[in-house]
Design a protein around this motif. Structure first.
Motif, PDB file in Angstrom:
ATOM      1  N   SER A   1      -5.156  -6.961  -9.101  1.00 36.86           N
ATOM      2  CA  SER A   1      -4.259  -5.848  -8.798  1.00 36.86           C
ATOM      3  C   SER A   1      -4.126  -5.659  -7.286  1.00 36.86           C
ATOM      4  CB  SER A   1      -4.783  -4.558  -9.445  1.00 36.86           C
ATOM      5  OG  SER A   1      -4.851  -4.690 -10.850  1.00 36.86           O
ATOM      6  N   VAL A   2      -5.267  -5.731  -6.579  1.00 36.09           N
ATOM      7  CA  VAL A   2      -5.240  -5.579  -5.121  1.00 36.09           C
ATOM      8  C   VAL A   2      -4.394  -6.686  -4.492  1.00 36.09           C
ATOM      9  CG1 VAL A   2      -6.648  -5.694  -3.029  1.00 36.09           C
ATOM     10  CG2 VAL A   2      -7.440  -4.366  -4.995  1.00 36.09           C
ATOM     11  N   TRP A   3      -4.597  -7.923  -4.950  1.00 37.46           N
ATOM     12  CA  TRP A   3      -3.814  -9.038  -4.416  1.00 37.46           C
ATOM     13  C   TRP A   3      -2.331  -8.862  -4.713  1.00 37.46           C
ATOM     14  CZ3 TRP A   3      -0.540 -12.544  -6.735  1.00 37.46           C
ATOM     15  CH2 TRP A   3      -0.104 -13.598  -5.922  1.00 37.46           C
ATOM     16  N   ALA A   4      -2.028  -8.442  -5.953  1.00 37.11           N
ATOM     17  CA  ALA A   4      -0.627  -8.300  -6.347  1.00 37.11           C
ATOM     18  C   ALA A   4       0.067  -7.206  -5.537  1.00 37.11           C
ATOM     19  CB  ALA A   4      -0.534  -7.985  -7.840  1.00 37.11           C
ATOM     20  N   TYR A   5      -0.644  -6.078  -5.299  1.00 42.73           N
ATOM     21  CA  TYR A   5      -0.046  -5.004  -4.505  1.00 42.73           C
ATOM     22  C   TYR A   5       0.195  -5.462  -3.064  1.00 42.73           C
ATOM     23  CZ  TYR A   5      -0.366  -1.230  -7.929  1.00 42.73           C
ATOM     24  OH  TYR A   5      -0.172  -0.431  -9.023  1.00 42.73           O
ATOM     25  N   GLY A   6      -0.691  -6.341  -2.554  1.00 46.17           N
ATOM     26  CA  GLY A   6      -0.492  -6.858  -1.204  1.00 46.17           C
ATOM     27  C   GLY A   6       0.615  -7.890  -1.142  1.00 46.17           C
ATOM     28  N   ALA A   7       0.704  -8.740  -2.172  1.00 45.88           N
ATOM     29  CA  ALA A   7       1.705  -9.806  -2.182  1.00 45.88           C
ATOM     30  C   ALA A   7       3.098  -9.291  -2.527  1.00 45.88           C
ATOM     31  CB  ALA A   7       1.291 -10.892  -3.175  1.00 45.88           C
ATOM     32  N   PHE A   8       3.156  -8.263  -3.368  1.00 46.99           N
ATOM     33  CA  PHE A   8       4.456  -7.729  -3.803  1.00 46.99           C
ATOM     34  C   PHE A   8       4.486  -6.216  -3.581  1.00 46.99           C
ATOM     35  CE2 PHE A   8       3.202 -11.245  -6.678  1.00 46.99           C
ATOM     36  CZ  PHE A   8       4.117 -12.195  -6.254  1.00 46.99           C
ATOM     37  N   PRO A   9       4.479  -5.767  -2.330  1.00 43.07           N
ATOM     38  CA  PRO A   9       4.485  -4.324  -2.052  1.00 43.07           C
ATOM     39  C   PRO A   9       5.782  -3.683  -2.538  1.00 43.07           C
ATOM     40  CG  PRO A   9       4.922  -5.571  -0.055  1.00 43.07           C
ATOM     41  CD  PRO A   9       4.544  -6.579  -1.103  1.00 43.07           C
ATOM     42  N   LEU A  10       5.650  -2.472  -3.029  1.00 41.88           N
ATOM     43  CA  LEU A  10       6.827  -1.749  -3.506  1.00 41.88           C
ATOM     44  C   LEU A  10       7.459  -1.013  -2.321  1.00 41.88           C
ATOM     45  CD1 LEU A  10       5.440  -0.282  -6.845  1.00 41.88           C
ATOM     46  CD2 LEU A  10       6.757  -2.375  -6.502  1.00 41.88           C
ATOM     47  N   PRO A  11       8.649  -1.422  -1.920  1.00 40.63           N
ATOM     48  CA  PRO A  11       9.269  -0.793  -0.745  1.00 40.63           C
ATOM     49  C   PRO A  11       9.695   0.647  -1.034  1.00 40.63           C
ATOM     50  CG  PRO A  11      10.820  -2.292  -1.816  1.00 40.63           C
ATOM     51  CD  PRO A  11       9.499  -2.463  -2.523  1.00 40.63           C
ATOM     52  N   THR A  12       9.589   1.481  -0.024  1.00 40.28           N
ATOM     53  CA  THR A  12      10.058   2.864  -0.145  1.00 40.28           C
ATOM     54  C   THR A  12      11.497   2.942   0.344  1.00 40.28           C
ATOM     55  OG1 THR A  12       9.186   3.376   2.052  1.00 40.28           O
ATOM     56  CG2 THR A  12       7.746   3.819   0.165  1.00 40.28           C
ATOM     57  N   LEU A  13      12.200   3.892  -0.181  1.00 41.71           N
ATOM     58  CA  LEU A  13      13.612   4.061   0.199  1.00 41.71           C
ATOM     59  C   LEU A  13      13.675   4.551   1.649  1.00 41.71           C
ATOM     60  CD1 LEU A  13      16.580   4.040  -0.734  1.00 41.71           C
ATOM     61  CD2 LEU A  13      16.284   6.452  -1.361  1.00 41.71           C
ATOM     62  N   PRO A  14      14.251   3.760   2.548  1.00 36.35           N
ATOM     63  CA  PRO A  14      14.306   4.176   3.964  1.00 36.35           C
ATOM     64  C   PRO A  14      15.172   5.419   4.143  1.00 36.35           C
ATOM     65  CG  PRO A  14      15.514   2.112   3.618  1.00 36.35           C
ATOM     66  CD  PRO A  14      14.864   2.463   2.321  1.00 36.35           C
ATOM     67  N   ALA A  15      14.750   6.252   5.122  1.00 32.33           N
ATOM     68  CA  ALA A  15      15.492   7.495   5.389  1.00 32.33           C
ATOM     69  C   ALA A  15      16.901   7.200   5.875  1.00 32.33           C
ATOM     70  CB  ALA A  15      14.736   8.330   6.426  1.00 32.33           C
ATOM     71  N   SER A  16      17.071   6.008   6.454  1.00 34.37           N
ATOM     72  CA  SER A  16      18.392   5.663   6.997  1.00 34.37           C
ATOM     73  C   SER A  16      19.352   5.150   5.930  1.00 34.37           C
ATOM     74  CB  SER A  16      18.237   4.598   8.087  1.00 34.37           C
ATOM     75  OG  SER A  16      17.606   3.432   7.553  1.00 34.37           O
ATOM     76  N   ALA A  17      18.845   5.011   4.699  1.00 34.96           N
ATOM     77  CA  ALA A  17      19.709   4.494   3.626  1.00 34.96           C
ATOM     78  C   ALA A  17      20.679   5.588   3.188  1.00 34.96           C
ATOM     79  CB  ALA A  17      18.855   4.030   2.442  1.00 34.96           C
ATOM     80  N   THR A  18      21.908   5.426   3.582  1.00 43.54           N
ATOM     81  CA  THR A  18      22.909   6.450   3.269  1.00 43.54           C
ATOM     82  C   THR A  18      24.045   5.916   2.410  1.00 43.54           C
ATOM     83  OG1 THR A  18      24.001   5.946   5.365  1.00 43.54           O
ATOM     84  CG2 THR A  18      22.415   7.766   5.374  1.00 43.54           C
TER      85      THR A  18
END
Length: 291
Positions: free
Chosen positions: A46-63
């Motif tokens: 799980s630790v490896w998977a979270y590091g290899a495939f991080p879940l991106p957060t929605l950037p504040a600049s995404a309009t």
């Protein structure tokens, strides 16, 4: 009933609980080490998977809708990879742990030496069949719950010792389902009571584990998972004890000493089938033969 007697008669509900904890106590270290290793492997994956495939957060600049679409594409792609890696590792190692526990509990009941490494190898060799049986059970029971809740519960009870039939008697997929239904027939309420009692026990243990792990903050989930190794063996051991209890009810233990085998032959101590003295496994029930 002393440990040396095994299970030669149908056990009451109280005796099933007592026998389960007796077997868990006698090989506590082996069961706990098995599940601790599994939890550590799943945790590391799980630790490896979270590091290899991080879940991106929605950037504040995404309009714009295109920005949101790009974020969603990356998020769900990584989420699928993440679930896939953790799910596959959990499926493989969880299946081996479950099958190994059934194997060791079976060896204990039959008063044979309990070998953790042999149990793991045996479970690994049976893993594809366990997966197929699990898929078949999932479909059958799932349809039962979709139809109505009560049929789903009945199906869970009916096929509750299918994995034991598969691993102990080498009954095959269809044969394991039939054998489980045969063993729990006329004991529907008792079977429900057995699983209800152990569900309550597991629920209490999980609550205690959660309370102990809560102060660890970020690491609480990992600590809780490691603590679960102390109570996860209970269910497969309990169902194995219940399997042998019902098998003793239907067919009492074969009196090997009452009959002399033919020259060059021996009897399977598990089911009574006559075998060559060189046989390692019984072709009828799949039990390993003593040397």
């Amino acid at each position: 009933m002393t440990p040396e007697e095994g299970i030669t008669k149908e056990l009451s509900l109280g005796e099933v609980v007592s026998k389960t904890f007796e077997l868990c106590r006698r090989n506590f270290v082996k069961y706990t080490v098995l599940f601790l290793v599994v939890e550590v492997v799943i945790g590391l994956a799980s630790v490896w998977a979270y590091g290899a495939f991080p879940l991106p957060t929605l950037p504040a600049s995404a309009t714009t809708s295109q920005d949101i679409a790009n974020w969603a594409s990356g998020f769900f792609t990584n989420l699928i990879y993440l679930i896939g890696v953790v799910g596959i590792v959990s499926l493989v190692f969880g299946t081996i742990a479950y099958g190994s526990t059934i194997r060791m509990a079976s060896e204990e009941v039959e008063n044979k030496p309990v070998d953790l490494s042999e149990a793991v190898r045996f479970a690994a060799s049976k893993m594809p069949w366990m997966w197929v049986l699990g898929i078949v059970l999932g479909i059958i029971i799932g349809l039962g719950f979709i139809a109505l809740i009560i049929p789903g519960i009945i199906l869970v009870i009916m096929f509750s010792v299918s994995f034991q039939a598969l691993l102990v008697e080498n009954a095959g997929i269809g044969g394991s389902l039939r054998r489980s239904r045969e063993l729990v027939s006329h004991r529907w309420l008792k079977t429900f009571a057995v699983f209800l009692v152990f569900a309550i026990i597991i629920g209490i243990a999980a609550t205690i584990a959660s309370a102990i792990s809560a102060p660890f903050g970020y690491w609480s989930q990992l600590v809780s998972s490691l603590l679960s190794a102390f109570y996860q063996p209970i269910i497969p051991v309990a169902t194995t004890v219940y399997f042998y209890s019902n098998r003793a009810r239907i067919a009492p233990a074969f009196p090997v000493s009452a009959v002399m085998p033919a020259p060059g032959m021996k009897f399977c101590p598990n089911c009574g089938t006559q075998l060559l003295t060189s046989a390692t496994f019984c072709p009828n029930c799949g039990a390993k033969q003593p040397a």
